[in-house]
Design an enzyme around this catalytic site. Sequence first.
Site, short mmCIF file in Angstrom:
data_model
loop_
_atom_site.label_atom_id
_atom_site.label_comp_id
_atom_site.label_asym_id
_atom_site.label_seq_id
_atom_site.Cartn_x
_atom_site.Cartn_y
_atom_site.Cartn_z
N ASN A 9 0.80 -0.98 -0.16
CA ASN A 9 0.08 -0.11 0.06
C ASN A 9 0.90 1.14 -0.16
O ASN A 9 1.51 1.56 0.97
CB ASN A 9 -0.86 0.00 1.28
CG ASN A 9 -1.80 1.26 1.43
OD1 ASN A 9 -1.96 2.03 0.39
ND2 ASN A 9 -2.43 1.48 2.68
N LYS A 11 0.15 4.20 -0.08
CA LYS A 11 -0.58 5.50 0.49
C LYS A 11 -0.37 6.75 -0.53
O LYS A 11 -0.26 6.54 -1.69
CB LYS A 11 0.04 5.58 1.96
CG LYS A 11 -0.13 4.37 2.61
CD LYS A 11 0.20 4.59 4.05
CE LYS A 11 0.04 2.98 4.95
NZ LYS A 11 0.24 3.27 6.13
N HIS A 97 -8.95 0.73 5.24
CA HIS A 97 -7.93 1.02 5.83
C HIS A 97 -8.35 1.73 6.94
O HIS A 97 -8.88 2.89 6.78
CB HIS A 97 -6.87 1.65 4.78
CG HIS A 97 -5.70 1.38 5.27
ND1 HIS A 97 -4.90 2.62 6.23
CD2 HIS A 97 -4.45 0.62 5.15
CE1 HIS A 97 -3.90 2.21 6.56
NE2 HIS A 97 -3.59 0.97 5.89
N GLU A 99 -6.57 4.18 8.00
CA GLU A 99 -6.64 5.76 8.08
C GLU A 99 -7.70 6.31 7.20
O GLU A 99 -8.33 7.42 7.31
CB GLU A 99 -5.33 5.96 7.10
CG GLU A 99 -3.99 5.83 7.79
CD GLU A 99 -2.77 5.35 6.92
OE1 GLU A 99 -2.71 5.27 5.64
OE2 GLU A 99 -1.97 4.60 7.29
N GLU A 169 -5.19 -5.43 10.61
CA GLU A 169 -3.97 -4.48 10.86
C GLU A 169 -4.37 -3.65 12.06
O GLU A 169 -5.05 -2.76 12.41
CB GLU A 169 -4.05 -3.36 9.66
CG GLU A 169 -3.86 -4.10 8.29
CD GLU A 169 -3.11 -2.82 7.17
OE1 GLU A 169 -2.28 -3.20 6.92
OE2 GLU A 169 -3.93 -1.79 7.22
N GLY A 175 2.86 1.93 10.93
CA GLY A 175 3.61 3.28 10.68
C GLY A 175 4.28 3.55 12.00
O GLY A 175 4.92 4.62 12.20
N SER A 215 4.01 -2.59 10.41
CA SER A 215 5.14 -2.50 10.56
C SER A 215 5.99 -3.73 10.08
O SER A 215 7.01 -4.07 10.89
CB SER A 215 5.55 -1.90 11.90
OG SER A 215 5.16 -0.76 12.28
C1 PEP Z 1 -0.62 -0.20 6.44
O1 PEP Z 1 -0.75 1.12 6.41
O2 PEP Z 1 -1.30 -0.98 5.72
C2 PEP Z 1 0.66 -0.61 6.98
C3 PEP Z 1 0.69 -2.04 7.19
O3 PEP Z 1 1.81 0.36 7.16
P1 PEP Z 1 3.04 -0.05 7.73
O4 PEP Z 1 3.60 -1.21 7.02
O5 PEP Z 1 3.80 1.25 7.24
O6 PEP Z 1 3.12 -0.01 9.13
#
Ligand code: PEP
Length: 252
Positions: A9, A11, A97, A99, A169, A175, A215
Amino acid sequence: MRKQIVAGNWKMNNDLEASKFLVKKIIKKLKNNSLQNTRVIVAPTFVSLEKVVKKAKKTTIEVAAQNMHQAKSGAFTGEISAEMLKSVGVNMVILGHSERREYFCETDETLAEKVSTALKNNMEIIFCFGEVLEDRKSKNHFKVVESQVKNGLFHLEASAWGNIILAYEPVWAIGTGETASPEQAQEMHAFIRKIVADKYNKEVADNVSILYGGSVKPSNAKEIFSKEDVDGGLIGGAALNADDFIELVKSF
Ligand code: PEP
């Protein structure tokens, strides 16, 4: 047998040139790898989708959008419909997601509508959900995840589940550099598979891929992906670097 999946992703990162450059690098690095059972997906921003689709044509790399609107068309300034995505060759979309839920006020109800619209348009969906830190601290994480999955997806017929990929997630791990332990991921993924089996049947539950996101990086992917109910990852930060991303793809 369900497929392993690594989905990047991107973003709100990478302009058109950077998107083309990144996908080209990924394609080049994957060229001599026969990934029989691993699907590789990238999700660039809307403006780069068409060109990335073109670059990925005739490769095994698949392209997803990061969002879409539930309506067919109309007065929804700034939004993109399923038909529009399909018109540039995109057949997959990330929905729900954290966000989007947090900064753009997407609710379970809106997401259920988006899911129905995407399926009506024969699109595959990566459906995201996960608890915030307070939920986990108060031991409400199973309840929260169960309600997100139920409210977003349980209006579907069993036959629709062939087009659903789940992505757990935990928001506290996105992040932040903080990862759920492989055991925490496995525990939640097994729970998710159980609620899907209880609602539908064992076959639907066994066939749905459940990705972990939060992460994930080359140093922790192998251990997380080795867990029985973890079928791969939805990757944010580490998906922006072709070398890291390829390492993740090879982490099964
Ligand atoms: C995400 O936003 O789907 C995600 C998993 O981000 P990150 O890997 O940066 O934690």
